[in-house]
Design an enzyme around this catalytic site. Structure first.
Site, short mmCIF file in Angstrom:
data_model
loop_
_atom_site.label_atom_id
_atom_site.label_comp_id
_atom_site.label_asym_id
_atom_site.label_seq_id
_atom_site.Cartn_x
_atom_site.Cartn_y
_atom_site.Cartn_z
N ASP A 146 3.16 -4.27 8.02
CA ASP A 146 1.93 -3.49 7.82
C ASP A 146 0.77 -4.46 7.97
O ASP A 146 0.49 -5.25 7.06
CB ASP A 146 1.96 -2.86 6.42
N GLN A 165 -4.44 -5.12 6.96
CA GLN A 165 -5.39 -6.16 6.52
C GLN A 165 -5.13 -7.48 7.22
O GLN A 165 -5.83 -8.47 6.95
CB GLN A 165 -5.30 -6.37 4.99
N LYS A 188 -10.80 -0.74 10.31
CA LYS A 188 -11.02 -1.89 9.43
C LYS A 188 -11.54 -3.10 10.22
O LYS A 188 -11.86 -4.12 9.65
CB LYS A 188 -9.73 -2.26 8.70
N HIS A 215 0.86 -1.18 0.00
CA HIS A 215 0.00 0.00 0.00
C HIS A 215 0.91 1.24 0.00
O HIS A 215 2.02 1.19 0.54
CB HIS A 215 -0.84 -0.04 1.28
N CYS A 255 -4.70 2.46 -3.73
CA CYS A 255 -3.46 2.94 -3.09
C CYS A 255 -2.34 1.92 -3.28
O CYS A 255 -1.52 1.70 -2.37
CB CYS A 255 -3.66 3.22 -1.60
N1 PMP Z 1 -1.80 -0.78 4.48
C1 PMP Z 1 -2.78 -1.53 3.97
C2 PMP Z 1 -2.44 -2.90 3.46
C3 PMP Z 1 -4.08 -1.03 3.90
O1 PMP Z 1 -5.06 -1.77 3.38
C4 PMP Z 1 -4.35 0.27 4.39
C5 PMP Z 1 -5.76 0.86 4.31
N2 PMP Z 1 -6.35 0.74 3.06
C6 PMP Z 1 -3.30 0.99 4.93
C7 PMP Z 1 -2.05 0.44 4.97
C8 PMP Z 1 -3.52 2.37 5.48
O2 PMP Z 1 -4.35 2.31 6.57
P1 PMP Z 1 -5.00 3.66 7.20
O3 PMP Z 1 -5.54 4.42 6.03
O4 PMP Z 1 -6.04 3.15 8.12
O5 PMP Z 1 -3.88 4.37 7.87
#
Ligand code: PMP
Length: 410
Positions: free
Chosen positions: A202, A205, A228, A125, A368
């Site tokens: 990270d 998910q 999430k 991401h 993203c």
């Molecule tokens: N890493 C991953 C794999 C994600 O799916 C997300 C959220 N889509 C993020 C990081 C960022 O998370 P947040 O927007 O809650 O900070």
């Protein structure tokens, strides 16, 4: 408890799922972006603001005492959620993004220099790419990438070549939000550690769809977001090994994070408060604690089993749709509750718009994860993602919508 799990029953706990969208009952399949919130979480947050609202760790009065107690109790719940050795290893952040930025800015600026290497993967991401790019630009470090195969799995055979004495940190996702790929952390982390690198996972998910045990995982940092996993937005966790956190410089300065303030210099509070400058998201932390309580009553085993069954059903049906291209691992064992796809000439935004007219919410775009899109040579995909309250009826509704996409775009 697990054998009795019924997603229809769980659905009733979520007020937002009771509505119609465009005249159709809502089929919410955008859970990888954010989950819906159960009544239990909303009630706890309301009760906090109605009865206990006060700043934490500052007042001696009754409300401040209650607020502090609830806020710190939530930290203990977050620690339990990932089996951290101590609640002191739980740093509250705005979410995964801020947690990774914290490590990149604090640990990174103290430990990374010219010629050092930061190892990421193409699957990441943007939250787990851009902070490292900012750090690399400031320090003269180099970013390297683990590449993907044609199913969106990491090419781990390259690891021995990519990991060397210059590798200072490996920052890797637990599960890809764009493809659902579950990364083999049990292979990557020991290899990174053997090369002497620090490891950040990270878990945005990961902590949602699997039981995480940071004590056996072997990483140094694990980041996840409350929103999430049934919690509110604006709250998340950076877990760090205590000795790492203790050696790190503060991320931001301000109230709450200090021990003694002098005219020219100050000393810091103990971890985790050293990293929590300013008035925190008190209601958010308490809400996330309530989300963890809610998820605990259902049990991660039941959630995982349900998602697995639903994915098996969805994948079987998706594979039969003419003109469909499915991205990500073929094996369900290597994939979480996410499926990314395109359909013939239909732009993913059109797919999403048509589905929305059927009350079906899916995400369309690059998620993203522009490096993933580039790898597959597409600008965007449509993505359906499931959670504990997703049902076969939701999946059927998705396919009814896709029939119309096919009717329009052929
Ligand atoms: N890493 C991953 C794999 C994600 O799916 C997300 C959220 N889509 C993020 C990081 C960022 O998370 P947040 O927007 O809650 O900070």
């Amino acid at each position: 408890m697990t054998s009795a799990f019924d997603p229809h029953r769980a659905r009733e706990d979520f007020p937002a799922l009771q509505q119609s969208v465009n005249g159709m009952p809502l089929a919410y399949l955008d859970n990888a972006a954010t989950s819906q919130k159960p009544r239990a979480v909303l009630d706890v947050m309301d009760a906090y603001y109605e009865h206990d609202n006060a700043n934490v760790h500052r007042g001696i009065h009754e409300l401040s005492r209650r607020a502090t107690e609830a806020y710190e109790a939530a930290r203990v719940k977050a620690a339990r959620w990932i089996n951290a050795a101590s609640a002191d290893e739980i740093v509250w952040t705005r979410g995964t993004t801020e947690a990774i930025n914290l490590v990149a800015a604090s640990w990174g600026l103290d430990n990374i220099g010219p010629g050092d290497e930061i190892l990421l993967s193409v699957l990441e991401h943007h939250s787990n790419i851009v902070p490292w790019q900012i750090l690399a630009a400031r320090t003269g470090a180099t970013i390297r990438y683990i590449e993907l195969d044609d199913q969106g799995r990491l090419l781990l055979d390259d690891l021995p070549r990519l990991l060397g004495e210059r590798t200072k940190i490996v920052a890797i996702s637990h599960v890809s939000n764009a493809l659902g790929t579950v990364n083999p952390l049990h292979e990557i982390i020991p290899a990174a550690k053997a090369a002497g690198a620090v490891v950040l996972v990270d878990g945005a998910q990961g902590a949602v769809h699997s039981s995480v045990d940071v004590q056996t995982l072997g990483a140094d940092f694990y980041a996840f977001s409350g929103h999430k996993m049934c919690g509110p937005t604006g709250i998340g966790v950076l877990w760090g090994r205590r000795d790492m956190l203790e050696r790190m410089s503060p991320y931001q300065g301000g109230g709450e994070m200090i021990h003694i303030v002098g005219r020219d210099a100050s000393s810091w509070a103990a971890v985790p408060h050293k990293f929590e400058a300013g008035t925190p998201n008190i209601a958010g932390a308490i809400g996330l604690g309530a989300a963890i309580d809610y998820l605990d009553t259902i049990g991660m085993d039941a959630i995982v089993r349900h998602e697995h069954e639903l994915m098996a059903y969805a994948m079987e049906r998706l594979r039969a749709v003419p003109g469909i291209r499915i991205f990500g691992p073929e094996s369900l064992e290597e994939r979480s509750a996410v499926v990314s796809f395109t359909m013939g000439d239909a732009h993913p935004h059109d797919i999403s718009t048509i589905l929305d007219a059927h009350g079906v919410a899916v995400r369309a775009g690059h998620h993203c994860a522009q490096l993933v899109m580039k790898h597959f040579g597409v600008p965007a995909t449509a993505r359906a993602s499931f959670y504990l309250y997703s049902t076969r009826e939701d999946v059927d509704r998705l396919f009814a919508g896709l029939d119309e996409v096919r009717a329009i775009f052929g």
